[in-house]
Design a protein around this motif. Structure first.
Motif, PDB file in Angstrom:
ATOM      1  N   MET A   1       9.910   0.954   0.302  1.00 46.75           N
ATOM      2  CA  MET A   1      10.074   0.666  -1.114  1.00 46.75           C
ATOM      3  C   MET A   1       9.095   1.511  -1.914  1.00 46.75           C
ATOM      4  O   MET A   1       7.919   1.581  -1.580  1.00 46.75           O
ATOM      5  N   ILE A   2       9.579   2.143  -2.938  1.00 44.73           N
ATOM      6  CA  ILE A   2       8.706   2.950  -3.804  1.00 44.73           C
ATOM      7  C   ILE A   2       8.600   2.221  -5.141  1.00 44.73           C
ATOM      8  O   ILE A   2       9.613   1.845  -5.724  1.00 44.73           O
ATOM      9  N   SER A   3       7.378   2.003  -5.594  1.00 44.51           N
ATOM     10  CA  SER A   3       7.183   1.413  -6.919  1.00 44.51           C
ATOM     11  C   SER A   3       6.964   2.533  -7.918  1.00 44.51           C
ATOM     12  O   SER A   3       6.176   3.435  -7.656  1.00 44.51           O
ATOM     13  N   VAL A   4       7.669   2.453  -9.024  1.00 46.10           N
ATOM     14  CA  VAL A   4       7.448   3.439 -10.082  1.00 46.10           C
ATOM     15  C   VAL A   4       6.994   2.659 -11.308  1.00 46.10           C
ATOM     16  O   VAL A   4       7.658   1.723 -11.745  1.00 46.10           O
TER      17      VAL A   4
ATOM     18  N   ASP B   1       5.046  16.951 -12.771  1.00 45.19           N
ATOM     19  CA  ASP B   1       3.936  16.751 -13.707  1.00 45.19           C
ATOM     20  C   ASP B   1       4.044  15.411 -14.432  1.00 45.19           C
ATOM     21  O   ASP B   1       3.091  14.912 -14.986  1.00 45.19           O
ATOM     22  N   ARG B   2       5.239  14.797 -14.374  1.00 46.74           N
ATOM     23  CA  ARG B   2       5.376  13.491 -15.035  1.00 46.74           C
ATOM     24  C   ARG B   2       5.052  12.329 -14.092  1.00 46.74           C
ATOM     25  O   ARG B   2       4.760  11.228 -14.526  1.00 46.74           O
ATOM     26  N   VAL B   3       5.179  12.569 -12.771  1.00 47.37           N
ATOM     27  CA  VAL B   3       4.998  11.477 -11.803  1.00 47.37           C
ATOM     28  C   VAL B   3       3.927  11.863 -10.783  1.00 47.37           C
ATOM     29  O   VAL B   3       3.968  12.938 -10.208  1.00 47.37           O
ATOM     30  N   GLN B   4       2.971  10.943 -10.602  1.00 45.68           N
ATOM     31  CA  GLN B   4       1.909  11.207  -9.635  1.00 45.68           C
ATOM     32  C   GLN B   4       1.994  10.189  -8.503  1.00 45.68           C
ATOM     33  O   GLN B   4       2.104   8.992  -8.750  1.00 45.68           O
TER      34      GLN B   4
ATOM     35  N   ASP C   1       8.054  -1.679 -17.598  1.00 45.86           N
ATOM     36  CA  ASP C   1       7.543  -0.404 -17.099  1.00 45.86           C
ATOM     37  C   ASP C   1       7.448  -0.344 -15.593  1.00 45.86           C
ATOM     38  O   ASP C   1       6.758   0.494 -15.043  1.00 45.86           O
ATOM     39  N   ASN C   2       8.087  -1.265 -14.892  1.00 47.07           N
ATOM     40  CA  ASN C   2       7.890  -1.321 -13.449  1.00 47.07           C
ATOM     41  C   ASN C   2       9.211  -1.411 -12.693  1.00 47.07           C
ATOM     42  O   ASN C   2       9.985  -2.342 -12.898  1.00 47.07           O
ATOM     43  N   PHE C   3       9.445  -0.419 -11.840  1.00 48.27           N
ATOM     44  CA  PHE C   3      10.708  -0.350 -11.099  1.00 48.27           C
ATOM     45  C   PHE C   3      10.419  -0.278  -9.605  1.00 48.27           C
ATOM     46  O   PHE C   3       9.426   0.308  -9.189  1.00 48.27           O
ATOM     47  N   GLU C   4      11.334  -0.872  -8.839  1.00 50.72           N
ATOM     48  CA  GLU C   4      11.244  -0.752  -7.381  1.00 50.72           C
ATOM     49  C   GLU C   4      12.459   0.022  -6.901  1.00 50.72           C
ATOM     50  O   GLU C   4      13.584  -0.317  -7.263  1.00 50.72           O
TER      51      GLU C   4
ATOM     52  N   PRO D   1       4.512   4.098 -18.578  1.00 51.66           N
ATOM     53  CA  PRO D   1       5.352   4.183 -19.783  1.00 51.66           C
ATOM     54  C   PRO D   1       6.567   5.099 -19.619  1.00 51.66           C
ATOM     55  O   PRO D   1       7.570   4.931 -20.291  1.00 51.66           O
ATOM     56  N   GLU D   2       6.507   6.060 -18.692  1.00 46.45           N
ATOM     57  CA  GLU D   2       7.633   6.983 -18.535  1.00 46.45           C
ATOM     58  C   GLU D   2       8.560   6.586 -17.384  1.00 46.45           C
ATOM     59  O   GLU D   2       9.519   7.294 -17.084  1.00 46.45           O
ATOM     60  N   ALA D   3       8.239   5.459 -16.730  1.00 44.22           N
ATOM     61  CA  ALA D   3       8.997   5.077 -15.528  1.00 44.22           C
ATOM     62  C   ALA D   3      10.494   4.963 -15.843  1.00 44.22           C
ATOM     63  O   ALA D   3      11.335   5.479 -15.109  1.00 44.22           O
ATOM     64  N   GLN D   4      10.804   4.302 -16.973  1.00 43.97           N
ATOM     65  CA  GLN D   4      12.209   4.050 -17.304  1.00 43.97           C
ATOM     66  C   GLN D   4      12.990   5.360 -17.459  1.00 43.97           C
ATOM     67  O   GLN D   4      14.078   5.518 -16.911  1.00 43.97           O
ATOM     68  N   SER D   5      12.418   6.321 -18.178  1.00 43.10           N
ATOM     69  CA  SER D   5      13.177   7.551 -18.404  1.00 43.10           C
ATOM     70  C   SER D   5      13.323   8.346 -17.104  1.00 43.10           C
ATOM     71  O   SER D   5      14.345   8.985 -16.880  1.00 43.10           O
TER      72      SER D   5
END
Ligand code: GTP
Ligand code: MG
Length: 372
Positions: free
Chosen positions: A1-4, A76-79, A53-56, A7-11
């Motif tokens: 499972m990856i948690s994302v 560059d948007r996701v670390q 702001d939190n997705f699995e 504030p930019e998670a949704q887009s």
């Protein structure tokens, strides 16, 4: 499972995930399990939004799918963060470290203690912060000292304590290990010098994680391989948290026994093979336990004394447990950080509000730079 999360998670999710149903993901309600495809890699998966702001992202079996998605997400948007770093952001460093320890807890007893610490340690740190910020440095120091006093106890909630069984050859060390763990872990034979190497087994006594180690029988006249085993046994005895020395109660107490006892300086002494004494005369000896140092009578053969031995190991390793509301550092890293605060507080000038504030900030962030 990856948690994302963030504030930019949704887009990020909306740009890459296509639900199987006709509704676009942007129009699906939160807290719904949505099945679909990760468009850039073609993986089937499930996305679940737990809050804004939190997705699995739940991938199917193995690590190939999650690795492919992580690789694609990294930009560059996701670390990408390790589970500990991720928890640190959401829960703070102190709590995230306890979560990490909890994932390694091997018994219900230690898991329960760690679960309590999830509440107790941050609560206590907050009280200490109040003391520091209001200028009560001495009160903060004594609270910190009390917490640090349990550091050895805390570390061993996840790291098993080492218990070594040693003694002369053929006294029944391997048989006792097998009797304690409940299966044939070590080779047992009536020829002295059977165990050559150090043989360890993790187990738990009374809910405390323990690593039991069997060693080669200690004697001077030995062949080359056995001599190496004996050297290893001595090194193991040196470093053990608890040393148990085993003797054969069916043999008369000898000068060699006396020398072995002096060499090992055991925490617990065992006189094994007591079943032979109770069938008195089996070996034709006049058996006397009076000339022997005090110890626990056991029989690996019949199980007599094994429960008493296990109980004694637990009591000797953990002679006292903390009061129920006591905060405990659960890792060496936490103890080091708390000790650092003690030393900073001890050297800060009595009226140094600025120094105290910087100590408080440091303690709050767990000794790291505050997270952005
Ligand atoms: N009657 C009786 N025999 C035992 C007992 N414990 C061990 N033995 C026997 O004693 C012999 C030696 O047992 P081990 O457990 O191999 O002894 P050890 O101390 O590990 O021996 P080394 O590995 O050679 O140092 C075997 O024949 C066992 O079956 C016991 O409590 N009662
Ligand atoms: Mg052995």
């Amino acid at each position: 499972m990856i948690s994302v999360t963030g504030p930019e998670a949704q887009s990020v999710i909306e740009a890459n995930f296509t639900p199987i149903c006709d509704t676009p993901y942007s129009q699906t309600a939160p807290r719904k399990i949505v099945y679909g495809i990760w468009t850039p890699t073609g993986e089937d998966l499930i996305v679940y939004r737990s809050c804004t702001d939190n997705f699995e992202i739940h991938c199917h079996g193995g690590t190939a799918a999650s690795t492919a998605i992580l690789k694609h997400l990294n930009s560059d948007r996701v670390q990408e963060l390790t589970p500990l770093e991720f928890k640190t952001i959401s829960q703070g460093l102190w709590k995230s470290e306890i979560f990490e320890a909890l994932s390694k807890a091997s018994t219900h007893r230690t898991a329960k203690i760690l679960l309590n610490q999830l509440k107790l340690l941050p609560e206590n740190i907050n009280t200490i912060l109040d003391d520091v910020e209001s200028g009560h440095s001495q009160a903060a120091i004594s609270k910190l000292e009390r917490i640090c006093g349990w550091s050895d106890y805390g570390i061993h909630l996840t790291q098993p304590r080492s218990v070594v069984l040693c003694g002369r050859p053929n006294v029944g060390k391997s048989s006792l290990i097998n009797a304690m763990v409940g299966y044939q872990r070590a080779i047992v034979h009536d020829a002295p010098g059977t165990t050559r190497d150090v043989v360890s087994q993790q187990t738990a006594f009374d809910g405390w994680p323990v690593e039991l180690t069997d060693t080669a029988g200690l004697r001077t006249s030995a062949n080359e391989i056995e001599a190496i085993g004996i050297q290893k046994a001595k090194a193991e005895i040196e470093s053990a948290d608890l040393k148990i020395c085993v003797f054969d109660v069916a043999e008369p107490w000898s000068a060699e026994d006396e020398a072995t006892c002096a060499l090992v300086a055991p925490d617990i002494l065992i006189h094994n093979k007591c079943d032979i004494i109770s069938n008195s005369g089996t070996k034709g000896h006049n058996i006397s336990t009076q000339s022997r140092p005090e110890g626990i009578l056991t029989s690996a053969e019949t199980g007599v004394g094994i429960d008493q031995l296990i109980e004694r190991i637990g009591q000797t390793l953990i002679p006292k447990t903390p009061p129920p509301d006591q905060a405990i550092p659960i890792s060496p890293k936490q103890t080091v950080r708390l000790r650092e605060v003690i030393s900073q507080l001890s050297t800060a000038p009595p009226n140094g509000a600025e120094e105290r504030n910087s100590i408080a900030t440091w303690l709050r962030s767990g000794g790291n730079e505050p997270q952005e």
